[in-house]
Design a protein around this motif. Structure first.
Motif, PDB file in Angstrom:
ATOM      1  N   GLY A  20      -2.310  -6.734   9.756  1.00 39.36           N
ATOM      2  CA  GLY A  20      -1.080  -6.320  10.425  1.00 39.36           C
ATOM      3  C   GLY A  20       0.026  -6.169   9.412  1.00 39.36           C
ATOM      4  N   GLY A  21       1.019  -5.363   9.755  1.00 40.82           N
ATOM      5  CA  GLY A  21       2.131  -5.180   8.838  1.00 40.82           C
ATOM      6  C   GLY A  21       3.078  -4.109   9.321  1.00 40.82           C
ATOM      7  N   LEU A  22       3.789  -3.547   8.364  1.00 46.87           N
ATOM      8  CA  LEU A  22       4.812  -2.558   8.651  1.00 46.87           C
ATOM      9  C   LEU A  22       4.675  -1.401   7.668  1.00 46.87           C
ATOM     10  N   GLY A  23       4.592  -0.189   8.195  1.00 46.41           N
ATOM     11  CA  GLY A  23       4.574   1.012   7.375  1.00 46.41           C
ATOM     12  C   GLY A  23       5.930   1.688   7.451  1.00 46.41           C
ATOM     13  N   PHE A  24       6.378   2.271   6.347  1.00 51.60           N
ATOM     14  CA  PHE A  24       7.681   2.941   6.344  1.00 51.60           C
ATOM     15  C   PHE A  24       7.662   4.114   5.378  1.00 51.60           C
ATOM     16  N   GLY A  25       8.400   5.159   5.726  1.00 57.14           N
ATOM     17  CA  GLY A  25       8.496   6.344   4.888  1.00 57.14           C
ATOM     18  C   GLY A  25       9.160   7.470   5.645  1.00 57.14           C
ATOM     19  N   GLY A  26       9.883   8.309   4.946  1.00 57.67           N
ATOM     20  CA  GLY A  26      10.546   9.443   5.579  1.00 57.67           C
ATOM     21  C   GLY A  26      11.568   9.046   6.619  1.00 57.67           C
ATOM     22  N   SER A  52       0.820  -1.210   0.000  1.00 58.78           N
ATOM     23  CA  SER A  52       0.000   0.000   0.000  1.00 58.78           C
ATOM     24  C   SER A  52       0.853   1.259   0.000  1.00 58.78           C
ATOM     25  N   ALA A  53       0.211   2.368  -0.332  1.00 55.19           N
ATOM     26  CA  ALA A  53       0.806   3.702  -0.250  1.00 55.19           C
ATOM     27  C   ALA A  53      -0.285   4.651   0.225  1.00 55.19           C
ATOM     28  N   ASP A  54      -0.028   5.344   1.340  1.00 55.39           N
ATOM     29  CA  ASP A  54      -1.011   6.261   1.921  1.00 55.39           C
ATOM     30  C   ASP A  54      -0.356   7.605   2.170  1.00 55.39           C
ATOM     31  N   LYS A  55      -1.129   8.676   2.053  1.00 56.30           N
ATOM     32  CA  LYS A  55      -0.610  10.037   2.222  1.00 56.30           C
ATOM     33  C   LYS A  55      -1.563  10.834   3.089  1.00 56.30           C
ATOM     34  N   VAL A  56      -1.046  11.345   4.210  1.00 58.58           N
ATOM     35  CA  VAL A  56      -1.810  12.286   5.019  1.00 58.58           C
ATOM     36  C   VAL A  56      -1.760  13.615   4.269  1.00 58.58           C
ATOM     37  N   LEU A  57      -2.897  14.246   4.101  1.00 58.11           N
ATOM     38  CA  LEU A  57      -2.994  15.417   3.240  1.00 58.11           C
ATOM     39  C   LEU A  57      -2.623  16.711   3.964  1.00 58.11           C
ATOM     40  N   VAL A  58      -1.363  16.786   4.379  1.00 54.98           N
ATOM     41  CA  VAL A  58      -0.797  18.012   4.948  1.00 54.98           C
ATOM     42  C   VAL A  58       0.532  18.273   4.254  1.00 54.98           C
ATOM     43  N   SER A  59       0.854  19.524   4.118  1.00 61.16           N
ATOM     44  CA  SER A  59       2.102  19.912   3.473  1.00 61.16           C
ATOM     45  C   SER A  59       3.293  19.323   4.217  1.00 61.16           C
ATOM     46  N   GLY A  60       4.201  18.730   3.474  1.00 61.36           N
ATOM     47  CA  GLY A  60       5.424  18.197   4.061  1.00 61.36           C
ATOM     48  C   GLY A  60       5.340  16.769   4.546  1.00 61.36           C
ATOM     49  N   SER A  61       4.159  16.147   4.522  1.00 61.75           N
ATOM     50  CA  SER A  61       4.077  14.758   4.979  1.00 61.75           C
ATOM     51  C   SER A  61       4.575  13.821   3.879  1.00 61.75           C
ATOM     52  N   ASP A  62       5.196  12.734   4.285  1.00 61.22           N
ATOM     53  CA  ASP A  62       5.725  11.737   3.362  1.00 61.22           C
ATOM     54  C   ASP A  62       4.667  10.689   3.046  1.00 61.22           C
ATOM     55  N   LEU A  78       3.395   7.086   3.165  1.00 62.77           N
ATOM     56  CA  LEU A  78       3.623   5.947   4.041  1.00 62.77           C
ATOM     57  C   LEU A  78       3.419   4.683   3.214  1.00 62.77           C
ATOM     58  N   TRP A  79       4.516   4.019   2.891  1.00 61.31           N
ATOM     59  CA  TRP A  79       4.472   2.766   2.151  1.00 61.31           C
ATOM     60  C   TRP A  79       4.198   1.659   3.148  1.00 61.31           C
ATOM     61  N   GLY A  80       3.504   0.619   2.729  1.00 65.69           N
ATOM     62  CA  GLY A  80       3.194  -0.457   3.655  1.00 65.69           C
ATOM     63  C   GLY A  80       3.265  -1.819   3.005  1.00 65.69           C
ATOM     64  N   VAL A  81       3.634  -2.802   3.811  1.00 64.25           N
ATOM     65  CA  VAL A  81       3.594  -4.205   3.409  1.00 64.25           C
ATOM     66  C   VAL A  81       2.978  -4.958   4.586  1.00 64.25           C
ATOM     67  N   GLY A  82       1.993  -5.789   4.280  1.00 61.10           N
ATOM     68  CA  GLY A  82       1.320  -6.460   5.376  1.00 61.10           C
ATOM     69  C   GLY A  82       0.484  -7.627   4.905  1.00 61.10           C
ATOM     70  N   GLY A  83      -0.340  -8.077   5.819  1.00 57.67           N
ATOM     71  CA  GLY A  83      -1.203  -9.202   5.525  1.00 57.67           C
ATOM     72  C   GLY A  83      -2.497  -9.094   6.285  1.00 57.67           C
ATOM     73  N   ARG A  84      -3.393  -9.998   5.966  1.00 61.53           N
ATOM     74  CA  ARG A  84      -4.671 -10.044   6.659  1.00 61.53           C
ATOM     75  C   ARG A  84      -5.154 -11.488   6.707  1.00 61.53           C
ATOM     76  N   VAL A  85      -5.919 -11.791   7.724  1.00 58.93           N
ATOM     77  CA  VAL A  85      -6.507 -13.113   7.890  1.00 58.93           C
ATOM     78  C   VAL A  85      -7.943 -12.896   8.354  1.00 58.93           C
ATOM     79  N   GLY A  86      -8.870 -13.689   7.790  1.00 59.22           N
ATOM     80  CA  GLY A  86     -10.240 -13.420   8.161  1.00 59.22           C
ATOM     81  C   GLY A  86     -11.225 -14.501   7.785  1.00 59.22           C
ATOM     82  N   ALA A  87     -12.475 -14.151   7.996  1.00 58.98           N
ATOM     83  CA  ALA A  87     -13.596 -15.052   7.738  1.00 58.98           C
ATOM     84  C   ALA A  87     -14.390 -14.568   6.534  1.00 58.98           C
TER      85      ALA A  87
END
Length: 154
Positions: A103-109, A70-80, A82-91
């Motif tokens: 669950g997973g790990l987000g990284f950026g900046g 994934s890739a997510d961006k908080v919409l404020v000036s100067g924010s990086d 947030l790249w993510g790699v993760g998984g999910r388990v469900g019904a």
């Protein structure tokens, strides 16, 4: 942190090898919502937009396990981004509804933050779906997100 990344890599390889014969589906989505935070003497909330791609493996008629990038961006000036790699388990509740834990790990900046979350996904005829997902990122500043998404399965 390196051990978490190594563990995630080994787990992903094992998952891929063990479910190579399992049925499943690829997915791609866009999402938007709200991120709120509290820490380091500051608090607040901002809009967030993102995209994700993933693959869910059916492990039975009523359960699945999946991987996601994934890739997510908080919409404020100067924010990086947030790249993510993760998984999910469900019904799987019937053919159209999925409830899951993520669950997973987000990284950026230069920062990394593990996350946990829960979500619900509902198909709307054919290959389109909508979803609602909550995530909590654990870092020096704890960040929560609540996002609504729309996507397509392949």
């Amino acid at each position: 942190m390196k051990n978490i990344v190594r563990f995630a890599g080994v787990a992903l390889m094992a998952l891929t090898a063990s479910t190579a014969q399992a049925a499943g589906e690829a997915r791609a989505e866009v999402r938007g919502g709200l991120a709120w935070f509290n820490g380091l003497g500051a608090s607040g909330s901002e809009a967030v937009l993102g995209v994700a791609v993933g693959y869910d493996f059916d492990i039975s008629d009523s359960a699945f396990i999946g991987v996601e990038g994934s890739a997510d961006k908080v919409l404020v000036s100067g924010s990086d981004i947030l790249w993510g790699v993760g998984g999910r388990v469900g019904a799987k509740l019937g053919d159209a509804t999925r409830l899951y834990a993520a669950g997973g790990l987000g990284f950026g900046g230069g920062d990394t933050a593990p996350y946990l979350g829960v979500g619900a996904q509902q198909k709307f005829g054919g290959s389109f779906y909508g979803k609602l997902e909550y995530r909590r990122y654990f870092d020096i500043v704890d960040i929560n997100t609540l996002a609504v998404g729309v996507g397509m399965t392949f």
